[in-house]
Design an enzyme around this catalytic site. Structure first.
Site, PDB file in Angstrom:
ATOM      1  CG  ASP A  10      -5.004 -10.450  -3.221  1.00 36.87           C
ATOM      2  OD1 ASP A  10      -4.287  -9.443  -3.997  1.00 36.87           O
ATOM      3  OD2 ASP A  10      -5.746 -10.144  -2.478  1.00 36.87           O
ATOM      4  CG  ASP A  12      -2.287  -5.529   0.734  1.00 34.38           C
ATOM      5  OD1 ASP A  12      -1.561  -5.818   1.910  1.00 34.38           O
ATOM      6  OD2 ASP A  12      -1.934  -4.806  -0.063  1.00 34.38           O
ATOM      7  CG  ASP A 169      -9.208 -10.714  -0.194  1.00 38.18           C
ATOM      8  OD1 ASP A 169      -9.629  -9.451   0.562  1.00 38.18           O
ATOM      9  OD2 ASP A 169      -8.469 -10.198  -1.036  1.00 38.18           O
TER      10      ASP A 169
END
Length: 223
Positions: A10, A12, A169
């Site tokens: 991922d 951001d 995240d």
């Protein structure tokens, strides 16, 4: 050591902290609509499901009746303008990418960020050379948590899904990996999330990406 031959990250909240820039883009939208600005901390909780969801949440926060199709161009103008304003790599990211590249593990980005914004951001941060493939928002009809972006990322790297590690995240990242039947590791930093890191299945939860390296790379020879 896990039998992993490629890593899909991922962006951001995992590799890059760009929340301040995204928050400024949201606030420029609010400026254009003559709505009050909000804090970066609040916007951090809105990030992760793509720009459409972000703008929808932002408008709902102020109870705005502005149609999404009119608000989106306003937001995207600010998003482009703020893209390189102050993004930063999280600690340990550069060292981890260097180690994985040296070990010959191909890497890709799978993000809901608009795909056209990803290359200039990677170039600005000096990590474009580590990334062999990018799937972003708009690359496919589907976005995470649908499995299709992760499946496309694995196919682009030419590595079987079960031998790729997804690193993210958020609940969106975790759900996408589960749906794709791809191993997943989670970072404990990043943006606020509705996800109990210790309660969901994952291969690892790390506070720093460098903590993944002993799981992915062979131990150095002794003597």
């Amino acid at each position: 050591m896990m039998a992993i031959d490629a890593v899909i990250f991922d962006l951001d909240g995992t590799l890059v902290d760009s929340a301040a820039d995204i928050a400024e883009a949201v606030n420029r939208l609010f400026d254009a609509l003559q709505l009050p600005r909000v804090s970066e901390a609040l916007v951090r909780g809105w990030i992760g499901d793509g720009v459409g969801a972000l703008v929808t949440t932002a408008l709902a926060h102020h109870g705005s009746a502005e149609p999404l199709q009119r608000a989106m161009p306003l937001f995207m103008a600010g998003y482009h303008a703020c893209l390189l304003r102050s993004p930063r790599l999280y600690p340990g990211v550069l060292e981890t990418l260097q180690a994985l590249q040296q070990a010959g593990l191909p890497m890709a980005i799978c993000t809901n960020k608009p795909a056209d914004l990803v290359p200039p951001l990677l170039q600005h941060l000096g990590i474009a050379g580590f990334i062999a493939g990018i799937i972003g928002g708009g690359s496919l009809p589907q976005r995470k948590p649908h499995p299709a972006p992760l499946l496309a990322s694995a196919a682009g790297l030419g590595v079987p899904v079960a031998q790729c590690l997804m690193v993210g995240d958020s609940a969106t990242d975790h759900a996408a990996a589960m749906a794709a039947q791809m191993p997943v590791a989670l970072v404990s930093y990043g943006y606020p999330r509705q996800l109990d890191l210790q309660a969901v299945p994952s291969l690892a939860v790390v506070d720093d990406l460098r903590q993944l390296l002993p799981l992915l790379l062979p131990a150095p020879a002794v003597g």
